[in-house]
Design a protein around this motif. Sequence first.
Motif, mmCIF file in Angstrom:
data_model
loop_
_atom_site.group_PDB
_atom_site.id
_atom_site.type_symbol
_atom_site.label_atom_id
_atom_site.label_comp_id
_atom_site.label_asym_id
_atom_site.label_seq_id
_atom_site.Cartn_x
_atom_site.Cartn_y
_atom_site.Cartn_z
ATOM 1 N N ARG A 50 42.655 78.602 42.409
ATOM 2 C CA ARG A 50 43.344 79.556 43.286
ATOM 3 C C ARG A 50 44.403 78.855 44.129
ATOM 4 O O ARG A 50 45.508 79.382 44.324
ATOM 5 C CB ARG A 50 42.335 80.271 44.189
ATOM 6 C CG ARG A 50 41.538 81.358 43.488
ATOM 7 C CD ARG A 50 40.846 82.268 44.501
ATOM 8 N NE ARG A 50 39.827 81.539 45.243
ATOM 9 C CZ ARG A 50 38.545 81.484 44.889
ATOM 10 N NH1 ARG A 50 38.128 82.106 43.795
ATOM 11 N NH2 ARG A 50 37.669 80.821 45.620
ATOM 12 N N SER A 54 48.571 79.552 43.933
ATOM 13 C CA SER A 54 49.316 80.034 45.102
ATOM 14 C C SER A 54 50.232 78.974 45.697
ATOM 15 O O SER A 54 50.890 79.221 46.715
ATOM 16 C CB SER A 54 48.340 80.524 46.180
ATOM 17 O OG SER A 54 47.528 79.456 46.652
ATOM 18 N N SER A 78 52.828 77.507 38.072
ATOM 19 C CA SER A 78 52.786 78.085 39.420
ATOM 20 C C SER A 78 54.023 77.753 40.236
ATOM 21 O O SER A 78 54.392 78.507 41.151
ATOM 22 C CB SER A 78 51.533 77.572 40.153
ATOM 23 O OG SER A 78 50.357 77.897 39.434
#
Length: 320
Positions: A50, A54, A78
């Motif tokens: 996670r 992010s 990402s």
Amino acid sequence: MHHVLVLLNARAGTLLDHNAEEVRRLVEKGLGSDGRKVEVRLLGGKELLRAIRSSGQGQHDTVIVGGGDGTVSLAARSLQQSGKVLGILPLGTLNLLARDIGMPTGDLSAAIAALDEAEAAEVDLGTLNGRTFHTISGMGFFSQMARARETVRRRKLWRFLAVAIAAAYALRRTGRFDLDVTVDGIPHSYRAFAALISVNRFTGPGWRREHLDEGLLELHVAEDRGGLALLKAGADMVTDNWRGNPGIVTLTGHRITLDRPNRDRSWVSTDGELGRERMPLDYRILPRGLKLLVPRGRKAPAASDAAGWRRPLSAARSHR
């Protein structure tokens, strides 16, 4: 002040050998020069995933991830189009991209020191069915041999024994298949044992890429020429003689599709992660798609100084 976010896999073997707070202090001290703000997070499992997903958002301008090739692939995806720079602490098994850029492996202190002096560069990425990867993707015997080769080399076995073990390991997981290939619109057909695609060409010894900004995909197909020819192809891969093997076809292009007739999906290993991919496999090059910290002295084109990372003037020159 420049803000560096460091995301470390707390379950990585390299970190398990150290006290967590000791690691944190080592990273903060090693990267905290020039007034940088360094934020270190030791995470595991879903929390780490996670945090990486992010990491393209936030006030930090640089993200350093500690893990293996799969972790680096996730970080590259990402950070795409985020303007942030990626750094690698190689804590995985193969560390393909880290080795190609010359990052020290197996020595946490040396890797941190290399990052402290690193230069921001722009390197190519590839995409498979729209998903980003940084080094290799493939199916069948060829990709299995490449992975087995690294395993036996780390065990420091005699070369002949290394060949035998790697070939046996790969043969157990391989079968023949029909393969339709299209390279920049030109079709080809093969009866193959394997296909492997790399972002840019393997030109150095030990399956290493000398250049990371050629803007090319390279395809290697191991054709079905019988069991002995397959073993020879495997042996040549282990001993770095594979480019002269007539049973290995090599093509380069900007867009490559692979299709297996009458198959909707196929097992594909991409940057060390195995998954069932929908056919046909659509590979494309993404030129200079990632801003990456490269150790000082490694020949690579320089990115814009978006992260303000320390760079000598020589870093502004392309290696080509």
